[in-house]
Design an enzyme around this catalytic site. Structure first.
Site, PDB file in Angstrom:
ATOM      1  N   CYS A   1     -14.465   5.554  45.334  1.00 60.78           N
ATOM      2  CA  CYS A   1     -13.160   5.913  45.876  1.00 60.78           C
ATOM      3  C   CYS A   1     -12.677   7.272  45.366  1.00 60.78           C
ATOM      4  O   CYS A   1     -13.275   8.288  45.666  1.00 60.78           O
ATOM      5  CB  CYS A   1     -12.162   4.788  45.585  1.00 60.78           C
ATOM      6  SG  CYS A   1     -10.715   4.768  46.645  1.00 60.78           S
ATOM      7  N   HIS A   2     -11.613   7.314  44.576  1.00 62.31           N
ATOM      8  CA  HIS A   2     -11.079   8.565  44.030  1.00 62.31           C
ATOM      9  C   HIS A   2     -11.748   8.973  42.710  1.00 62.31           C
ATOM     10  O   HIS A   2     -11.502  10.062  42.199  1.00 62.31           O
ATOM     11  CB  HIS A   2      -9.568   8.453  43.804  1.00 62.31           C
ATOM     12  CG  HIS A   2      -8.763   8.461  45.069  1.00 62.31           C
ATOM     13  ND1 HIS A   2      -8.655   7.355  45.877  1.00 62.31           N
ATOM     14  CD2 HIS A   2      -8.045   9.432  45.667  1.00 62.31           C
ATOM     15  CE1 HIS A   2      -7.887   7.637  46.912  1.00 62.31           C
ATOM     16  NE2 HIS A   2      -7.509   8.894  46.817  1.00 62.31           N
ATOM     17  N   ALA A   3     -12.581   8.104  42.148  1.00 63.98           N
ATOM     18  CA  ALA A   3     -13.213   8.391  40.853  1.00 63.98           C
ATOM     19  C   ALA A   3     -14.035   9.678  40.827  1.00 63.98           C
ATOM     20  O   ALA A   3     -14.142  10.297  39.766  1.00 63.98           O
ATOM     21  CB  ALA A   3     -14.057   7.202  40.401  1.00 63.98           C
TER      22      ALA A   3
ATOM     23  N   TRP B   1     -13.205  12.495  41.398  1.00 65.66           N
ATOM     24  CA  TRP B   1     -12.409  13.574  40.788  1.00 65.66           C
ATOM     25  C   TRP B   1     -12.871  13.825  39.356  1.00 65.66           C
ATOM     26  O   TRP B   1     -12.878  14.959  38.883  1.00 65.66           O
ATOM     27  CB  TRP B   1     -10.925  13.194  40.770  1.00 65.66           C
ATOM     28  CG  TRP B   1     -10.128  13.686  41.934  1.00 65.66           C
ATOM     29  CD1 TRP B   1     -10.379  14.743  42.749  1.00 65.66           C
ATOM     30  CD2 TRP B   1      -8.895  13.118  42.398  1.00 65.66           C
ATOM     31  NE1 TRP B   1      -9.391  14.873  43.688  1.00 65.66           N
ATOM     32  CE2 TRP B   1      -8.460  13.885  43.490  1.00 65.66           C
ATOM     33  CE3 TRP B   1      -8.116  12.049  41.981  1.00 65.66           C
ATOM     34  CZ2 TRP B   1      -7.289  13.620  44.177  1.00 65.66           C
ATOM     35  CZ3 TRP B   1      -6.950  11.773  42.662  1.00 65.66           C
ATOM     36  CH2 TRP B   1      -6.544  12.556  43.756  1.00 65.66           C
TER      37      TRP B   1
END
Length: 188
Positions: A116-118, A120
């Site tokens: 997912c957003h990990a 980043w």
């Protein structure tokens, strides 16, 4: 998936609050089901503190932290899982200690799985460049600007670097993500 990870210790890194509950708990259960030992690591003062998980933007469960980030040693872990959630990786990437922890897994050639957003965190750790990966769609531009090749697939395994990197887009992809991380981690 009974014993593929027998004897393996898998680090799960989260912020003190903001991790997407399902993206922590389902891979955690997959590691346990495969015979591995998951360990929750967070930037907290002491073991036993709790991380506040989220179900999208709503508070979810709390989970006991096994190891404060300040005392976690990458040498004690066979692989790393980075759950998503919007706030979770955003908080972690502002923590130099968390960034160093993630970077060390790459430098030591240990597999990393991020959902997912990990991813980043992969940008902040300077580990996205030259890699093919996926993520939540809103990170596409960030990852491309960091030198990654972004693809829209449920799960991507990239071996173009010092380690194997497993990435996935969203909670709907968790069955594929979990199966793949178990296979990759078992081979490490």
């Amino acid at each position: 998936m009974a014993n593929e990870l027998r004897g393996k210790v898998i680090a799960f890194l989260v912020a003190a609050e903001g991790a997407e509950q399902v993206e922590l708990q389902e891979p955690w259960r997959a590691v346990e089901a495969a015979g591995g030992r998951p360990v929750l690591i967070a930037p907290v003062d002491k073991a036993g503190a709790e991380a506040q998980l989220f179900q999208h933007l709503d508070k979810g469960d709390r989970q006991r932290v096994d190891m404060p980030l300040a005392t976690a040693d990458v040498a004690e872990y066979d692989a790393l899982v980075l759950p998503g959630g919007v706030a979770n990786p955003d908080m972690l990437r502002m923590n130099p200690e968390a960034v160093r922890f993630v970077r060390r897994f790459f430098r030591d050639g240990k597999p990393v799985a991020a959902i997912c957003h990990a991813p980043w965190m992969l940008i902040e750790a300077h580990e996205a460049s030259g890699r093919t990966l996926t993520s939540w769609p809103s990170l596409h531009t960030d990852l491309s600007n960091a030198g990654a090749a972004w693809v829209d697939e449920p799960v991507v395994v990239c071996e173009k670097g010092d380690n194997t990197l497993v990435t996935s887009r969203k909670p709907d992809d968790l069955p594929s993500f979990n199966d793949t991380l178990v296979k990759v981690f078992s081979a490490a």
